[in-house]
Scaffold this motif. Sequence first.
Motif, PDB file in Angstrom:
ATOM      1  N   ARG A 142     -30.617  -5.002  -1.697  1.00 35.97           N
ATOM      2  CA  ARG A 142     -29.720  -4.884  -2.845  1.00 35.97           C
ATOM      3  C   ARG A 142     -30.019  -3.615  -3.647  1.00 35.97           C
ATOM      4  O   ARG A 142     -29.111  -2.922  -4.113  1.00 35.97           O
ATOM      5  CB  ARG A 142     -29.823  -6.126  -3.726  1.00 35.97           C
ATOM      6  CG  ARG A 142     -29.283  -7.396  -3.050  1.00 35.97           C
ATOM      7  CD  ARG A 142     -29.595  -8.634  -3.866  1.00 35.97           C
ATOM      8  NE  ARG A 142     -28.900  -8.642  -5.140  1.00 35.97           N
ATOM      9  CZ  ARG A 142     -27.666  -9.113  -5.314  1.00 35.97           C
ATOM     10  NH1 ARG A 142     -27.000  -9.620  -4.286  1.00 35.97           N
ATOM     11  NH2 ARG A 142     -27.105  -9.099  -6.500  1.00 35.97           N
ATOM     12  N   THR A 143     -31.293  -3.277  -3.792  1.00 37.32           N
ATOM     13  CA  THR A 143     -31.645  -2.036  -4.486  1.00 37.32           C
ATOM     14  C   THR A 143     -31.229  -0.822  -3.671  1.00 37.32           C
ATOM     15  O   THR A 143     -30.809   0.200  -4.220  1.00 37.32           O
ATOM     16  CB  THR A 143     -33.153  -1.999  -4.773  1.00 37.32           C
ATOM     17  OG1 THR A 143     -33.492  -3.082  -5.645  1.00 37.32           O
ATOM     18  CG2 THR A 143     -33.556  -0.688  -5.419  1.00 37.32           C
ATOM     19  N   THR A 144     -31.333  -0.933  -2.341  1.00 37.74           N
ATOM     20  CA  THR A 144     -30.866   0.168  -1.484  1.00 37.74           C
ATOM     21  C   THR A 144     -29.379   0.425  -1.694  1.00 37.74           C
ATOM     22  O   THR A 144     -28.935   1.582  -1.754  1.00 37.74           O
ATOM     23  CB  THR A 144     -31.149  -0.156  -0.006  1.00 37.74           C
ATOM     24  OG1 THR A 144     -32.554  -0.331   0.177  1.00 37.74           O
ATOM     25  CG2 THR A 144     -30.658   0.966   0.898  1.00 37.74           C
ATOM     26  N   LEU A 201     -28.719  -4.633  -9.369  1.00 34.76           N
ATOM     27  CA  LEU A 201     -29.361  -3.665 -10.241  1.00 34.76           C
ATOM     28  C   LEU A 201     -30.642  -3.153  -9.584  1.00 34.76           C
ATOM     29  O   LEU A 201     -31.401  -3.931  -8.984  1.00 34.76           O
ATOM     30  CB  LEU A 201     -29.693  -4.318 -11.592  1.00 34.76           C
ATOM     31  CG  LEU A 201     -28.481  -4.702 -12.462  1.00 34.76           C
ATOM     32  CD1 LEU A 201     -28.949  -5.438 -13.707  1.00 34.76           C
ATOM     33  CD2 LEU A 201     -27.672  -3.464 -12.821  1.00 34.76           C
ATOM     34  N   PRO A 202     -30.870  -1.848  -9.653  1.00 36.16           N
ATOM     35  CA  PRO A 202     -32.065  -1.292  -8.993  1.00 36.16           C
ATOM     36  C   PRO A 202     -33.343  -1.825  -9.618  1.00 36.16           C
ATOM     37  O   PRO A 202     -33.465  -1.905 -10.850  1.00 36.16           O
ATOM     38  CB  PRO A 202     -31.915   0.221  -9.208  1.00 36.16           C
ATOM     39  CG  PRO A 202     -30.983   0.367 -10.368  1.00 36.16           C
ATOM     40  CD  PRO A 202     -30.072  -0.807 -10.326  1.00 36.16           C
ATOM     41  N   GLU A 203     -34.288  -2.184  -8.771  1.00 32.86           N
ATOM     42  CA  GLU A 203     -35.569  -2.698  -9.224  1.00 32.86           C
ATOM     43  C   GLU A 203     -36.678  -1.892  -8.564  1.00 32.86           C
ATOM     44  O   GLU A 203     -36.749  -1.788  -7.341  1.00 32.86           O
ATOM     45  CB  GLU A 203     -35.720  -4.183  -8.862  1.00 32.86           C
ATOM     46  CG  GLU A 203     -34.686  -5.084  -9.508  1.00 32.86           C
ATOM     47  CD  GLU A 203     -34.850  -6.538  -9.082  1.00 32.86           C
ATOM     48  OE1 GLU A 203     -35.758  -6.785  -8.248  1.00 32.86           O
ATOM     49  OE2 GLU A 203     -34.090  -7.391  -9.555  1.00 32.86           O
ATOM     50  N   GLY A 204     -37.546  -1.319  -9.391  1.00 35.70           N
ATOM     51  CA  GLY A 204     -38.624  -0.510  -8.875  1.00 35.70           C
ATOM     52  C   GLY A 204     -39.010   0.564  -9.861  1.00 35.70           C
ATOM     53  O   GLY A 204     -38.368   0.738 -10.913  1.00 35.70           O
ATOM     54  N   LEU A 207     -37.406   5.551  -7.605  1.00 30.08           N
ATOM     55  CA  LEU A 207     -35.957   5.406  -7.437  1.00 30.08           C
ATOM     56  C   LEU A 207     -35.246   6.758  -7.593  1.00 30.08           C
ATOM     57  O   LEU A 207     -34.282   7.042  -6.873  1.00 30.08           O
ATOM     58  CB  LEU A 207     -35.414   4.402  -8.455  1.00 30.08           C
ATOM     59  CG  LEU A 207     -35.819   2.943  -8.229  1.00 30.08           C
ATOM     60  CD1 LEU A 207     -35.335   2.070  -9.382  1.00 30.08           C
ATOM     61  CD2 LEU A 207     -35.249   2.421  -6.903  1.00 30.08           C
ATOM     62  N   TYR A 262     -37.843  -1.287  -1.316  1.00 26.32           N
ATOM     63  CA  TYR A 262     -37.163  -1.875  -2.468  1.00 26.32           C
ATOM     64  C   TYR A 262     -36.247  -3.051  -2.124  1.00 26.32           C
ATOM     65  O   TYR A 262     -35.731  -3.707  -3.041  1.00 26.32           O
ATOM     66  CB  TYR A 262     -36.338  -0.804  -3.191  1.00 26.32           C
ATOM     67  CG  TYR A 262     -37.143   0.397  -3.601  1.00 26.32           C
ATOM     68  CD1 TYR A 262     -38.141   0.303  -4.556  1.00 26.32           C
ATOM     69  CD2 TYR A 262     -36.896   1.647  -3.024  1.00 26.32           C
ATOM     70  CE1 TYR A 262     -38.881   1.412  -4.930  1.00 26.32           C
ATOM     71  CE2 TYR A 262     -37.625   2.758  -3.398  1.00 26.32           C
ATOM     72  CZ  TYR A 262     -38.621   2.641  -4.351  1.00 26.32           C
ATOM     73  OH  TYR A 262     -39.341   3.734  -4.719  1.00 26.32           O
ATOM     74  N   ALA A 303     -24.367  -4.961  -3.780  1.00 24.18           N
ATOM     75  CA  ALA A 303     -25.328  -4.177  -4.554  1.00 24.18           C
ATOM     76  C   ALA A 303     -25.789  -4.949  -5.772  1.00 24.18           C
ATOM     77  O   ALA A 303     -25.036  -5.732  -6.364  1.00 24.18           O
ATOM     78  CB  ALA A 303     -24.696  -2.856  -4.977  1.00 24.18           C
ATOM     79  N   ALA A 338     -27.779  -0.148  -4.439  1.00 21.84           N
ATOM     80  CA  ALA A 338     -27.662   0.500  -5.745  1.00 21.84           C
ATOM     81  C   ALA A 338     -28.009   1.980  -5.665  1.00 21.84           C
ATOM     82  O   ALA A 338     -27.371   2.822  -6.315  1.00 21.84           O
ATOM     83  CB  ALA A 338     -28.572  -0.215  -6.758  1.00 21.84           C
ATOM     84  N   VAL A 339     -29.033   2.321  -4.883  1.00 19.65           N
ATOM     85  CA  VAL A 339     -29.384   3.734  -4.681  1.00 19.65           C
ATOM     86  C   VAL A 339     -28.222   4.488  -4.034  1.00 19.65           C
ATOM     87  O   VAL A 339     -27.918   5.631  -4.390  1.00 19.65           O
ATOM     88  CB  VAL A 339     -30.665   3.843  -3.831  1.00 19.65           C
ATOM     89  CG1 VAL A 339     -30.891   5.283  -3.372  1.00 19.65           C
ATOM     90  CG2 VAL A 339     -31.873   3.354  -4.617  1.00 19.65           C
TER      91      VAL A 339
END
Length: 809
Positions: free
Chosen positions: A109-111, A253-256, A261, A106, A251, A113-114
């Motif tokens: 940045r998504t990491t 916004l989560p993308e995936g 996720l 991912y 961070a 967010a996770v």
Amino acid sequence: MSACAPTRATDSSRTKCDHQPHSPPPNPDRRFHIAGADLSASVAVFLIALPLSLGIALATGAPLQAGLVAAGVGGLVAGRIGGCPLQVSGPAAGLTVVTADLIHRYGWRTTCAVTVLAGLAQLGLGCLRVARTALAVSPAIVHGMLAGIGVTIAVAQLHIVLGGTPQSSVLANLRALPAQLANLHPAAVTVSLLTLTLLLLWPRIPGRAGHLLRRIPAALVAVAGATAAASLSGFGVPKVDLPSWSSHALAGLPEGPALGLTAAVLTTTLVCSVQSLLGAVAVDKLVAARPGLTARVGRADLDRELLGQGAANIVSGTLGGLPVAGVAVRSSANVNAGAVSRNSTMLHGVLVVVAALLMVPLLELIPLASLAALVMAVGIQMVSLHHIRTVTRHREVLVYAVTTLGVVFLGVLEGVTLGIAVAVAVAMNRLARTRITHEEKEGVHHVHVRGQLTFLAVPRLSRTLHLVPQGAHAVVELDGSFMDHAAYESLQDWQNTHTAQGGSAELTGRRAGTRALTEPTPLAEEPGESSVGCRCRPWTPWRNHQCERPQSAPDADPPGAAGGSTGPSGPDGSGGRSGHQLARGISAFQRNTAPLVRGELARLAREGQRPSQLFLTCADSRLVTSMITSSGPGDLFVVRNVGNLVPPPANAGMCAQPGEESGDDSVAAAIEYAVDVLKVRSITVCGHSGCGAMQALLDAEPGGARTPLKRWLRHGLPSLERMADESRPWARLAGRAPADAVEQLCLTNVVQQLEHLRAHESVSRALRDGALELHGMYFHVGEAQAYLLTGAADGDEVFDHVEAADLSA
């Protein structure tokens, strides 16, 4: 006999704490203080955390600053909010595989967010107070998960050690390893080997110089040594590259895919939480090993620890840091360095932040191969031989192996799920597996049932029971902790039929007393017994046996008649009831306990007694020596007397009254026989709380009749004199002052009787030869807590409490 009044029993200068635990002290000082021990401990932890944080960031493929951010936030946030004051949090090797997979799938940045979402999940779990539930996971699964992560880390970092680049999975790394070996980079291999050599040899430097040098963390020495060698020799190896903090990625916004996720958040939450909670429990054990620290620090609040870890992950993810968890290596270093409060953890975080801002030029000299070698060594250490031996001993090696292989080849969440499934299957198999055997010995048919007796085993049980001929004597041994209704009915139906046909049946083992109270033919019933069953068990007080006759039928059990009692009976029948209790207790032993110990007692009868300890204690009925020492037949040579006194030998001339000897041949003979004939290796003098003999010494008035009790208690007079002597060391319990003068005298008496022991010739000779050890022990009856005399501390003789041991250790 004269008694010396204790002049120090109320000495206020001896009081260690003048307020209740966990309550604010009077007149609090509002100035902020940092103990010197916390300052030195924080430096030690910082020196370990700095290279490890960079190495873990390198292993995950994250920006190297992310490791420093996680270390700083873990120290400051988790250290301030968490429920385990001495646990150090930061980027953990156990999270390396999870984080690396997230970054690969991912992006960074998504990491982050996770990580934030995992922190929120931890906050929710902490608010629900479910932290203890996480500890219900089988240790075999946890150890297998860590071993799988360790293997994954080691295989990946091996490529960097050899001068290459790791692949995205373990299988890919293994396939690429032959080509990497054929294309070695000598400079990277040299730096890595130097790092591993220093890491291995530094803790093993011998001598006084080695003792001083070992205070410097091996990880710091290894990385610093490799860095210095690479800089001086001019090796062309890749080095740490820390971009400007202005370009540091935060961070996003989560993308995936939502499902992916969600699984990532659950995996991160699981690994962070379990590792942190297990680490907090381990820190509790380390704290308990340091006298006096438990009262100051307290036990870990696991729900608060979960809240602290959640807050740290929210902050770390928001600031672009790695996931945070409690770290065993840094936590143990913190405790061993002498930390006394959470200030050490927080100061270590401050030092990491300062280093990240001011030491960038120095950090950029570190070769990447050195960090990779350091992390590879950490990964190898996560495959613990001690854990493998433990799970093998507990027959859970299958759960461990499946979890490890699942984590290595499938992933952390998948491997843990497989491990839980196998653990449940193993537990169900153990519950359902029952071994039933039949054999005949000297005309007696023995049916032995090993395991839990459930409806699944009823057909085999029935077939085996019908192998017993009609009219024969049968013994059914039930070696299990559970019997369901179907098995019980089958067993009782067979028993009734067998006895009706002229045979006899005896039930022995753990389940012998579980029959219904209304059964027409109770097993092991004595002649003349009513149908009221006896529920006697070993270590059960007589008054709780519930074996009394029904009060509504006084004529049913004439005094002295039941149970074969021949003892005298008073007008109220009390003597007969005592004899009845004695006979019932013996009957319960013959029925329940004797079959279990008969083989061992037969061996002892053949070989003779070979005890390893002489245990000298009070005659008090509340002290059950074998129970409080977890010993069995043949382990202890026990001497009991009023007040656990050791009269000095006659030639010592202590405590002697005019015209009489001071020695006591009974106790002296036992000591001589134990040391010279039985060759015991240790002697323990055990006192206890609420000792009537010590109370009698304190209450004694001069003069009066010289009764046998007063003549015996004269051997305790030196203990009174020792307690009143201001120049002698003060006997006390670790963490608190004695509750009253009686407890003070009980503790002092143990120390004094050890001195009397040393005056005996056989004891002094064995001590000189190094063949004997002396121990002092105090047992608090009301707390069921044992204390051992650990030696002098602050000028006092200290009895330290004995904690429950880790059975897996």
